[in-house]
Design a protein around this motif. Sequence first.
Motif, PDB file in Angstrom:
ATOM      1  N   ASP A   4       0.835  -1.204   0.000  1.00  0.00           N
ATOM      2  CA  ASP A   4       0.000   0.000   0.000  1.00  0.00           C
ATOM      3  C   ASP A   4       0.871   1.255   0.000  1.00  0.00           C
ATOM      4  OD1 ASP A   4      -2.547   1.376   0.174  1.00  0.00           O
ATOM      5  OD2 ASP A   4      -2.045   1.777   2.275  1.00  0.00           O
ATOM      6  N   ARG A  12       0.997   4.027  -3.019  1.00  0.00           N
ATOM      7  CA  ARG A  12       0.709   5.428  -2.697  1.00  0.00           C
ATOM      8  C   ARG A  12       1.849   6.338  -3.151  1.00  0.00           C
ATOM      9  NH1 ARG A  12      -3.749   6.067   0.363  1.00  0.00           N
ATOM     10  NH2 ARG A  12      -4.672   4.128   1.096  1.00  0.00           N
ATOM     11  N   LEU A  40      -6.720  -4.179  -0.958  1.00  0.00           N
ATOM     12  CA  LEU A  40      -6.113  -2.850  -1.065  1.00  0.00           C
ATOM     13  C   LEU A  40      -6.799  -1.966  -2.097  1.00  0.00           C
ATOM     14  CD1 LEU A  40      -2.324  -3.731  -0.793  1.00  0.00           C
ATOM     15  CD2 LEU A  40      -3.768  -2.613   0.904  1.00  0.00           C
ATOM     16  N   ARG A  78      -9.779  -1.659  -3.012  1.00  0.00           N
ATOM     17  CA  ARG A  78     -11.015  -1.011  -2.551  1.00  0.00           C
ATOM     18  C   ARG A  78     -10.702   0.257  -1.750  1.00  0.00           C
ATOM     19  NH1 ARG A  78     -14.113  -4.049   0.883  1.00  0.00           N
ATOM     20  NH2 ARG A  78     -12.462  -5.522   1.262  1.00  0.00           N
ATOM     21  N   HIS A  79      -9.554   0.284  -1.061  1.00  0.00           N
ATOM     22  CA  HIS A  79      -9.139   1.501  -0.355  1.00  0.00           C
ATOM     23  C   HIS A  79      -8.661   2.556  -1.345  1.00  0.00           C
ATOM     24  CE1 HIS A  79      -9.528  -0.137   3.664  1.00  0.00           C
ATOM     25  NE2 HIS A  79      -8.940  -1.236   3.237  1.00  0.00           N
ATOM     26  N   TRP A  80      -7.975   2.123  -2.390  1.00  0.00           N
ATOM     27  CA  TRP A  80      -7.471   3.077  -3.379  1.00  0.00           C
ATOM     28  C   TRP A  80      -8.617   3.767  -4.110  1.00  0.00           C
ATOM     29  CZ3 TRP A  80      -3.807  -1.253  -5.407  1.00  0.00           C
ATOM     30  CH2 TRP A  80      -2.786  -1.463  -4.474  1.00  0.00           C
ATOM     31  N   VAL A 111     -11.331   4.770  -2.816  1.00  0.00           N
ATOM     32  CA  VAL A 111     -11.758   5.857  -1.934  1.00  0.00           C
ATOM     33  C   VAL A 111     -10.677   6.932  -1.823  1.00  0.00           C
ATOM     34  CG1 VAL A 111     -12.408   6.436   0.448  1.00  0.00           C
ATOM     35  CG2 VAL A 111     -13.264   4.333  -0.604  1.00  0.00           C
ATOM     36  N   ASP A 112      -9.431   6.508  -1.635  1.00  0.00           N
ATOM     37  CA  ASP A 112      -8.350   7.446  -1.367  1.00  0.00           C
ATOM     38  C   ASP A 112      -7.869   8.216  -2.592  1.00  0.00           C
ATOM     39  OD1 ASP A 112      -8.540   6.551   1.221  1.00  0.00           O
ATOM     40  OD2 ASP A 112      -6.741   5.288   1.131  1.00  0.00           O
ATOM     41  N   ASN A 166     -17.260   0.118  -2.306  1.00  0.00           N
ATOM     42  CA  ASN A 166     -16.066   0.712  -2.921  1.00  0.00           C
ATOM     43  C   ASN A 166     -15.339  -0.249  -3.855  1.00  0.00           C
ATOM     44  OD1 ASN A 166     -16.500   3.055  -1.324  1.00  0.00           O
ATOM     45  ND2 ASN A 166     -15.430   2.094   0.358  1.00  0.00           N
TER      46      ASN A 166
END
Length: 165
Positions: free
Chosen positions: A36, A40, A62, A64-66, A68-69, A93
């Motif tokens: 991650d 990033r 991971l 699914r977090h990207w 959002v982020d 997401n």
Amino acid sequence: MGNWKDKQLNKWILQQDKPVSPSRTWYWKQLRSKLDMLVRQAVQSQDSQGVILDYGGGLAPLSRHWVVDFPKWKVVLSDLSEEDLHMVQLLENAPECVVLHAEQPAIRAASLDVISCSEVVEHLPLPENILHDFFDWLKPGGELVLTTPNGGSPMVPNEMTTEGD
């Protein structure tokens, strides 16, 4: 009998409840954290928007977090398991999902900004083929974030090992 969505979610929940050794849990947590961080950094080094491919991302822990982020970025998850990809699409997401088969390339040359591939290439009979594809798919200046285990895969011969070691 239940509908397809309920069956898929129940299967996913059962997979999450399997007993796992503390060392394995620690390993995957550390690996995902490092991956991650590297993705990033790669995203921050690129333009304000682009495309990330999570190659072999399974259930998208991971990507699914990207989604959002990095709202200006398109996040694409690929895997050979259509069943896993269907489950991911049911989750919050969810990234865009693509099944990738060697016979049906679904990605255009020079179309990706970042490729994340973790613990996948060591399972391939000819990993150099996918590495060639990765560099073909990346835009100039794009970044590949690749992790592999530290040897030991029975599928890949280790030329560094000699008899008697």
